[in-house]
Design an enzyme around this catalytic site. Structure first.
Site, PDB file in Angstrom:
ATOM      1  N   HIS A 254       0.872  -1.130   0.025  1.00 30.93           N
ATOM      2  CA  HIS A 254      -0.140   0.010   0.122  1.00 30.93           C
ATOM      3  C   HIS A 254       0.855   1.264  -0.002  1.00 30.93           C
ATOM      4  CE1 HIS A 254      -3.061   2.838   1.434  1.00 30.93           C
ATOM      5  NE2 HIS A 254      -3.991   2.071   0.653  1.00 30.93           N
ATOM      6  N   GLU A 312      -7.794  -4.647  -0.657  1.00 32.76           N
ATOM      7  CA  GLU A 312      -8.370  -5.519  -1.608  1.00 32.76           C
ATOM      8  C   GLU A 312      -8.384  -7.494  -1.734  1.00 32.76           C
ATOM      9  OE1 GLU A 312      -9.664  -3.812  -4.003  1.00 32.76           O
ATOM     10  OE2 GLU A 312      -8.438  -2.484  -4.681  1.00 32.76           O
TER      11      GLU A 312
HETATM   12  N1  COA Z   1       4.348  -7.522  -4.811  1.00 36.52           N
HETATM   13  C1  COA Z   1       5.764  -7.699  -4.966  1.00 36.52           C
HETATM   14  N2  COA Z   1       6.397  -6.629  -4.942  1.00 36.52           N
HETATM   15  C2  COA Z   1       5.639  -5.300  -4.413  1.00 36.52           C
HETATM   16  C3  COA Z   1       4.331  -5.017  -4.098  1.00 36.52           C
HETATM   17  C4  COA Z   1       3.647  -6.356  -4.299  1.00 36.52           C
HETATM   18  N3  COA Z   1       2.446  -6.311  -4.102  1.00 36.52           N
HETATM   19  N4  COA Z   1       3.891  -3.890  -3.758  1.00 36.52           N
HETATM   20  C5  COA Z   1       5.172  -3.383  -3.726  1.00 36.52           C
HETATM   21  N5  COA Z   1       6.183  -4.075  -4.223  1.00 36.52           N
HETATM   22  C6  COA Z   1       7.596  -3.708  -4.307  1.00 36.52           C
HETATM   23  C7  COA Z   1       7.908  -3.017  -5.629  1.00 36.52           C
HETATM   24  O1  COA Z   1       8.396  -3.862  -6.385  1.00 36.52           O
HETATM   25  C8  COA Z   1       9.019  -2.060  -5.122  1.00 36.52           C
HETATM   26  O2  COA Z   1      10.193  -2.865  -5.357  1.00 36.52           O
HETATM   27  P1  COA Z   1      11.505  -2.400  -5.718  1.00 36.52           P
HETATM   28  O3  COA Z   1      11.941  -0.812  -4.869  1.00 36.52           O
HETATM   29  O4  COA Z   1      12.470  -3.492  -5.357  1.00 36.52           O
HETATM   30  O5  COA Z   1      11.204  -2.030  -7.057  1.00 36.52           O
HETATM   31  C9  COA Z   1       8.440  -1.488  -3.672  1.00 36.52           C
HETATM   32  O6  COA Z   1       7.857  -2.689  -3.194  1.00 36.52           O
HETATM   33  C10 COA Z   1       8.022  -0.256  -3.768  1.00 36.52           C
HETATM   34  O7  COA Z   1       6.859  -0.194  -4.667  1.00 36.52           O
HETATM   35  P2  COA Z   1       5.993   1.150  -5.239  1.00 36.52           P
HETATM   36  O8  COA Z   1       5.449   0.589  -6.294  1.00 36.52           O
HETATM   37  O9  COA Z   1       6.759   2.265  -4.920  1.00 36.52           O
HETATM   38  O10 COA Z   1       5.007   1.081  -3.896  1.00 36.52           O
HETATM   39  P3  COA Z   1       3.841   2.037  -4.279  1.00 36.52           P
HETATM   40  O11 COA Z   1       3.540   2.574  -2.551  1.00 36.52           O
HETATM   41  O12 COA Z   1       3.737   2.910  -5.188  1.00 36.52           O
HETATM   42  O13 COA Z   1       2.554   0.978  -4.399  1.00 36.52           O
HETATM   43  C11 COA Z   1       0.737  -0.448  -4.476  1.00 36.52           C
HETATM   44  C12 COA Z   1       1.590   0.544  -3.771  1.00 36.52           C
HETATM   45  C13 COA Z   1      -0.575  -0.816  -3.808  1.00 36.52           C
HETATM   46  C14 COA Z   1       0.412   0.059  -5.907  1.00 36.52           C
HETATM   47  C15 COA Z   1       1.733  -1.704  -4.726  1.00 36.52           C
HETATM   48  O14 COA Z   1       1.913  -2.226  -3.381  1.00 36.52           O
HETATM   49  C16 COA Z   1       1.413  -2.662  -5.483  1.00 36.52           C
HETATM   50  O15 COA Z   1       1.304  -2.729  -6.679  1.00 36.52           O
HETATM   51  N6  COA Z   1       0.563  -3.961  -4.810  1.00 36.52           N
HETATM   52  C17 COA Z   1      -0.265  -4.899  -5.791  1.00 36.52           C
HETATM   53  C18 COA Z   1      -1.662  -4.417  -6.369  1.00 36.52           C
HETATM   54  C19 COA Z   1      -2.545  -4.030  -5.290  1.00 36.52           C
HETATM   55  O16 COA Z   1      -2.822  -4.963  -4.464  1.00 36.52           O
HETATM   56  N7  COA Z   1      -3.501  -2.985  -5.612  1.00 36.52           N
HETATM   57  C20 COA Z   1      -4.425  -2.715  -4.707  1.00 36.52           C
HETATM   58  C21 COA Z   1      -4.143  -1.540  -3.699  1.00 36.52           C
HETATM   59  S1  COA Z   1      -5.185  -1.030  -2.689  1.00 36.52           S
END
Ligand code: COA
Length: 371
Positions: A254, A312
């Site tokens: 998140h 989710e």
């Molecule tokens: N699975 C694997 N790795 C994940 C991850 C996941 N669900 N969520 C984040 N990461 C990793 C990223 O790959 C990144 O790693 P890196 O630094 O080695 O590249 C790191 O964690 C940070 O990710 P980032 O995209 O900057 O985090 P964010 O705060 O922008 O992302 C989400 C938040 C929710 C978009 C992200 O956690 C995600 O894509 N989750 C899966 C989709 C999901 O459940 N969406 C519903 C959200 S309520």
């Protein structure tokens, strides 16, 4: 001109408003709505009470609750009356597109203002979602029953007769997702409102923002993942293979929470209550095993970044147990979140200040010698 050196990408960390509606504490994993922690709110308050809480600031007394229930019921009835004139909206391939197109046809002028107008908007969303879903399944739309509670009637319009425990679980879900700080769709609603525009336009903009996969998300893929894992013993190897293939684990991580999303706990508890009433489907132990395995493999992969279950994850399991079709999950989120959007519309109106940030120009320098 203000400091234009630093661009706040994604407005991350920027505080854009003071709000009395909800607080998201990402470090402690706490969500508070008008002084209520999300879990007791989800368990104890019905949909109409959540409306009263978010709109008035207090849990409504019986008279106010009935007034809200009446306004929502009339809103559903009016929306059902308009279904015939929605034309292509119900044929659109995505439920969120149908909601966006259906709401866009509501006349702000005819809708007016106040509780009746908000009942009209909140009432329209489930009618469109249910009719879209039934049409897709080759079924006629079911007329709303204005005498029922909103959550129960939504479930009934979509699924036909509904076990009361399923209606309660759906109500818990809708309350759980009713508001969540300055998320993208809420911000969109507030930006539109700040221009002096109407609530219909604000809600249509918010629906557009919620439709995006980075926001409304796709709990559907969480179910796809549970289907693919199949049994608890396969969880860890399946998740490792996903990460090795460079894919993210759905329902984990998140932007704000560094601990488990408190809404996951609220939904897990609602699921437990539902299963106690109607029997277990076997999904909950599988979901818990996948979550536990995901924690292990994600902690190994990113020890510096806590990636925990988000809303989710258990949305998927709960809505499946209620019987909501997978393709309606995001639109069902909208049925709950519209209540929060309208609370923010009112708060933004009281603020009364146009939201108008700045950008830093990095395009080509002006050509020519003079004006
Ligand atoms: N699975 C694997 N790795 C994940 C991850 C996941 N669900 N969520 C984040 N990461 C990793 C990223 O790959 C990144 O790693 P890196 O630094 O080695 O590249 C790191 O964690 C940070 O990710 P980032 O995209 O900057 O985090 P964010 O705060 O922008 O992302 C989400 C938040 C929710 C978009 C992200 O956690 C995600 O894509 N989750 C899966 C989709 C999901 O459940 N969406 C519903 C959200 S309520």
């Amino acid at each position: 001109m203000q400091d234009t050196e630093r661009v706040a990408r994604g407005l991350e960390g920027v505080v854009v408003a003071e709000t009395r509606i909800s607080e998201v504490d990402g470090e402690r994993g706490r969500l508070v709505l008008r002084g209520w922690e999300v879990e007791p709110l989800s368990e104890r308050l019905g949909f109409e009470e959540v409306c009263g809480l978010l709109w008035d600031g207090v849990v409504p007394d019986e008279a106010r609750r009935l007034a809200i229930q009446g306004a929502l019921g009339r809103g559903r009835a009016a929306a059902f009356g308009r279904l015939g004139s929605l034309g292509r909206a119900l044929e659109l391939p995505d439920a969120m597109e149908a909601v966006r197109a259906g709401l866009a046809q509501v006349s702000a002028e005819e809708l007016g203002e106040g509780l009746e107008a908000w009942g009209g908007l909140v009432g329209a969303v489930p009618v469109i979602v249910a009719a879209w879903s039934r049409r897709r399944r080759g079924l006629d739309a079911l007329a709303p029953d204005a005498g029922l509670g909103h959550a129960e009637d939504f479930g009934r319009m979509m699924l036909g007769e509904l076990h009361p425990a399923r209606a309660r679980a759906l109500g818990s879900y809708l309350g759980t997702v009713s508001d969540h700080g300055m998320n993208a769709s809420t911000f969109a609603a507030r930006v539109v409102t700040s221009t002096g525009s109407d609530a219909v336009s604000a809600v249509v903009a918010a629906v557009g923002a919620l439709k995006g996969p980075l926001h409304g998300g796709a709990p559907g893929p969480v179910l796809d993942m549970l289907d693919a894992v199949g049994e608890p013993g396969r969880a860890e190897s399946w998740l490792r293979a996903e990460l090795a293939a460079g894919r993210r684990i759905m329902g984990m991580g998140h932007r704000i929470y560094r601990v488990r999303d408190p809404r996951a706990a609220a939904l897990e508890a609602a699921l437990g209550r539902l299963e106690a009433a109607v029997g277990a489907s076997g999904r909950l132990p599988l979901a818990r095993a996948v979550e536990a395995a995901a924690l292990r493999v994600l902690d190994e992969k990113s020890p510096q970044r806590a990636l925990r279950a988000n809303v989710e994850f258990y949305t998927a399991v709960l809505l499946e147990a209620v019987g909501v079709p997978r393709e309606c999950f995001a639109a069902t989120f909208c049925v709950g979140r519209v209540v929060g959007w309208l609370a923010h519309v009112a708060e933004e109106r009281a603020e009364g200040r146009l939201i108008r940030p700045q950008s830093r120009y990095v395009g080509p320098a002006p050509r020519g010698g003079g004006a």
